[in-house]
Every structure is written in structure tokens, then in C-alpha cells.
Design an enzyme around this catalytic site. Sequence first.
Site, PDB file in Angstrom:
ATOM      1  N   LYS A 121     -31.087  39.216  39.692  1.00 52.58           N
ATOM      2  CA  LYS A 121     -32.419  39.057  40.283  1.00 52.58           C
ATOM      3  C   LYS A 121     -32.312  38.387  41.661  1.00 52.58           C
ATOM      4  O   LYS A 121     -32.869  38.872  42.648  1.00 52.58           O
ATOM      5  CB  LYS A 121     -33.292  38.230  39.347  1.00 52.58           C
ATOM      6  N   ASP A 140     -39.226  39.934  37.727  1.00 53.12           N
ATOM      7  CA  ASP A 140     -39.579  38.562  37.388  1.00 53.12           C
ATOM      8  C   ASP A 140     -40.742  38.609  36.404  1.00 53.12           C
ATOM      9  O   ASP A 140     -41.108  39.670  35.902  1.00 53.12           O
ATOM     10  CB  ASP A 140     -39.906  37.743  38.651  1.00 53.12           C
TER      11      ASP A 140
END
Length: 209
Positions: A121, A140
Site C-alpha cells: 500500500k 485503504d
Amino acid sequence: MNRRERLENIIAILKKEYGESKVMLNYNTPFELLIAVILSAQCTDKRVNMVTKEMYKIVNTPEGFANMEVEEIEKLIKSTGFYRNKAKNIKQCSIDIIEKYDGKVPMNMDDLINLAGVGRKTANVVMGDITKEPEGIVVDTHVKRLSNRIGFVKTNNPIIIERELMKWVPKKYWFDYPNLLIRHGRAICKARKAECNKCGINEYCKKNI
Ligand code: SF4
């Protein structure tokens, strides 16, 4: 209307609504962005920006952090939470960048995720904002929630969500998709309550089709 057409419409509407995609973290160099993204785990962008604004006046290079004691870094970043782990990672990540990458943040997934404290991420956020060509899709909490509500996926597992989206979302949207959804998630499609009556993309959302 198929999901690809829904996606195209959603991206176009959200772009008009929120403007060009960009992370909400302030930075001047790729390294500053990397550190800000590491700090943003379990912390708001607003808080990270407050911390980095002061911290980067004191230290903002891999050499600077590598030469600091972990405890000194902890003091600078304490209010972002999980500061012990973050401080350790920031120091080790800085050392890695100096020793393995000649002091420059590498811009590919394999090298980025080899740095301390950097997962997929974080790597995608950094690569996305610097190059606008991430090698994956950032998932997210907002992207997870909205992708499910809109009806693009049916799972809460971020790894599966990314894999599913990457199968059909065109690469040219891999940066825009999460950035726009994050903004929309904060403004309208909030975790506690989706304000569907104010939502510009409601006709393309699963709720209404
Ligand atoms: S219509 Fe409602 S659930 Fe769908 S994206 Fe908009 S706010 Fe979220």
C-alpha cells in the site's frame, strides 16, 4: 450498463468534483513523501502534515534519519501513534536507501517493499503520486468500503480487493481510482453514514441499479 461503463462515469464525475488526484500529504521530495506515508498508518493526514511540517525543518534526508538515535526520531513523531515501530522503521528504511539505493528512493514495487516499514500500500501511494503510474491499486479503509458499496467487489480482504480490481480496472485508472474514492469516502460516503442523497455518483452505485 456494465461495470466498466459505471467505472468510467464514476471517475469522470469524481474528477469534476474533487479535481486532479493527489495524496493529501505535504512533501517536497520522494523521500519526504515516503516518510509521510509511513507515518500515516493509523493516523490522519492532517496530523501527519502537522508533524512533518516541523520535523522536516530539522531532518528530511535518509542521511539525517540514519544518523539519529531511534529515541530522537520517536520524540519527533510521537503524536502520530505507534511511534516506536514507526521510528525504528524510518531509521532502518533510511539506512537501506543509503546502502542499497545510493540515497535515492527506488521507484519500483520490488525494491520499495524491501525497505523497512514499506508494504504494497505504501509503495503504491508513493509510486502513484510521484510517477502517476503505480504498479497496483491502493486499498485503504475508504477504498475497501466504497468498492463494496458501489458493487465492484464483495469482500473486505484488501489483498483480494486489489487483485480483483486489477483484473478489470484499466491501468490508466490505478492512480485515480483510489485517490478519488478516498476523497469521496471522506466527504460523502462516510463509514458511519453514506449520504446517498448528496452523492454525485448515486446513479452508478449498486444501491440504485
Ligand atoms: S450512493 Fe451512497 S453508498 Fe453509493 S457511493 Fe454514493 S454515498 Fe456511497
